[in-house]
Enzyme design. Sequence first.
Site, PDB file in Angstrom:
ATOM      1  N   ARG A  15       0.712  -1.318   0.368  1.00 41.41           N
ATOM      2  CA  ARG A  15      -0.083   0.172  -0.019  1.00 41.41           C
ATOM      3  C   ARG A  15       0.896   1.378  -0.065  1.00 41.41           C
ATOM      4  O   ARG A  15       1.001   1.433  -0.135  1.00 41.41           O
ATOM      5  CB  ARG A  15      -1.011  -0.277   1.316  1.00 41.41           C
ATOM      6  CG  ARG A  15      -1.935   0.872   1.023  1.00 41.41           C
ATOM      7  CD  ARG A  15      -1.732   2.258   1.355  1.00 41.41           C
ATOM      8  NE  ARG A  15      -0.774   2.557   2.794  1.00 41.41           N
ATOM      9  CZ  ARG A  15      -0.889   3.756   2.752  1.00 41.41           C
ATOM     10  NH1 ARG A  15      -0.335   4.390   2.198  1.00 41.41           N
ATOM     11  NH2 ARG A  15       0.126   4.099   4.387  1.00 41.41           N
ATOM     12  N   ASP A  16       1.089   1.789   1.324  1.00 48.35           N
ATOM     13  CA  ASP A  16       2.083   2.576   1.067  1.00 48.35           C
ATOM     14  C   ASP A  16       2.991   3.053  -0.315  1.00 48.35           C
ATOM     15  O   ASP A  16       3.807   3.771  -0.934  1.00 48.35           O
ATOM     16  CB  ASP A  16       2.729   2.444   2.335  1.00 48.35           C
ATOM     17  CG  ASP A  16       3.118   4.385   2.786  1.00 48.35           C
ATOM     18  OD1 ASP A  16       3.031   4.915   2.265  1.00 48.35           O
ATOM     19  OD2 ASP A  16       3.686   4.386   4.476  1.00 48.35           O
ATOM     20  N   HIS A 205       4.646   3.902  12.765  1.00 45.02           N
ATOM     21  CA  HIS A 205       4.696   3.240  11.397  1.00 45.02           C
ATOM     22  C   HIS A 205       5.331   4.591  11.194  1.00 45.02           C
ATOM     23  O   HIS A 205       5.071   5.623  11.323  1.00 45.02           O
ATOM     24  CB  HIS A 205       3.564   4.222  10.749  1.00 45.02           C
ATOM     25  CG  HIS A 205       3.599   4.090   8.985  1.00 45.02           C
ATOM     26  ND1 HIS A 205       2.511   2.951   8.539  1.00 45.02           N
ATOM     27  CD2 HIS A 205       3.844   5.969   8.078  1.00 45.02           C
ATOM     28  CE1 HIS A 205       2.504   3.726   7.050  1.00 45.02           C
ATOM     29  NE2 HIS A 205       3.826   4.803   7.143  1.00 45.02           N
ATOM     30  N   HIS A 207       8.702   5.832   8.718  1.00 42.60           N
ATOM     31  CA  HIS A 207      10.139   6.945   7.293  1.00 42.60           C
ATOM     32  C   HIS A 207      10.975   7.197   8.261  1.00 42.60           C
ATOM     33  O   HIS A 207      11.545   7.974   8.949  1.00 42.60           O
ATOM     34  CB  HIS A 207       8.718   7.162   7.003  1.00 42.60           C
ATOM     35  CG  HIS A 207       7.527   7.570   6.207  1.00 42.60           C
ATOM     36  ND1 HIS A 207       7.895   6.861   5.002  1.00 42.60           N
ATOM     37  CD2 HIS A 207       6.398   6.675   6.747  1.00 42.60           C
ATOM     38  CE1 HIS A 207       5.814   6.334   4.241  1.00 42.60           C
ATOM     39  NE2 HIS A 207       5.354   6.720   5.504  1.00 42.60           N
ATOM     40  N   CYS A 238       5.281   9.480  -0.331  1.00 42.45           N
ATOM     41  CA  CYS A 238       4.512  10.006   0.027  1.00 42.45           C
ATOM     42  C   CYS A 238       3.316  11.015  -1.467  1.00 42.45           C
ATOM     43  O   CYS A 238       4.733  11.454  -1.671  1.00 42.45           O
ATOM     44  CB  CYS A 238       4.039  11.076   1.486  1.00 42.45           C
ATOM     45  SG  CYS A 238       2.169  11.883   1.291  1.00 42.45           S
ATOM     46  N   ASN A 247       9.110   3.651   4.113  1.00 35.96           N
ATOM     47  CA  ASN A 247       9.310   2.921   5.078  1.00 35.96           C
ATOM     48  C   ASN A 247      10.262   2.692   5.547  1.00 35.96           C
ATOM     49  O   ASN A 247      11.010   2.718   4.777  1.00 35.96           O
ATOM     50  CB  ASN A 247       7.824   1.916   5.657  1.00 35.96           C
ATOM     51  CG  ASN A 247       6.656   2.883   4.633  1.00 35.96           C
ATOM     52  OD1 ASN A 247       6.370   2.948   3.896  1.00 35.96           O
ATOM     53  ND2 ASN A 247       6.377   2.808   5.800  1.00 35.96           N
TER      54      ASN A 247
END
Length: 313
Positions: A15-16, A205, A207, A238, A247
């Site tokens: 996803r990210d 979460h 980064h 992002c 991440n």
Amino acid sequence: MTLPDHVRIVEVGPRDGFQAESRFIPTELKVEIIERLAAAGVRDIEAVSFVHPRVIPQMADAAEVMARVERRPGVRYLALVPNLKGAERALEAGVDALRLVVCVTETYNRNNVGLSVDESLELFGDVVRLAGDVPTSVVLAVAFGCPFEGEVPEDRVLDLARRFVDLGSAELGIADSAGLANPLQVHRLLRRLAEALPGVPKWLHLHDTRGLGLANAVAAMEEGIDTFDTSLGGLGGCPIMKGASGNIATEEMLYLCHEMGLATGVDLDAVRDASRALEAFLGRELPSRVLRAGTREELVARNQNAGEPCRES
Ligand code: ZN
């Protein structure tokens, strides 16, 4: 110092990570990566985002990915949802849990999801009601610093955390979306959150934008956090933030945990194979350093086999 015996890895690369890629990743490769991660022992996978395809074209096939992926027993397949429509689609697709990102600063929330924080609170309540038995959790983004507003007051994070838990957030995600956290800040905020909301499961979460990702993870573990979002190869970014990066890499987090004697249940080799399959498609190296350098055992084996002293200094 007490650290958790077992660290739970939530793989968010599909996803990210994928959503930061401009080139469309074919559905079958998405499915393959998710299946490889599950086979590697990952028990929680943030597989898709049910965002409008106009906003993030990479996620246009989210329903198809969920329909095609072979569900492994014991694995939770999570979805990110930005609104009620997305939540409906996610529930139709049979995901195991929903996550909704809310930015703790007004400017970032408006930029990211087009809502005020109050509107996000209202939306979250609606999503929880719609989801019924399917656990729904909030991710408090930019909790350690905001690219627009700079410093984020801890009281603000605490206040929002309480309000989302009151609205039914099953767990609490704390995100350093811009990679601005430092380990002391992580200690402080998590300690305050533990005091304010004991018994509410929390995850981090992080980064790795400024190289502090793993240091922050260790600080969080020292505060009793045992669940971390990571992405294979260190993929990610992002869509609305300039200079954002990935991440913390799953391989690096696994290496860190295993070297410190903390179990993860995840096979590092199998994750690296998945990252390599992705690199082959993307045509570039991913940021994960463990993917390049290998493990301690591999280094020793390489040098022993070479039969020559290592002259690097
Ligand atoms: Zn992120």
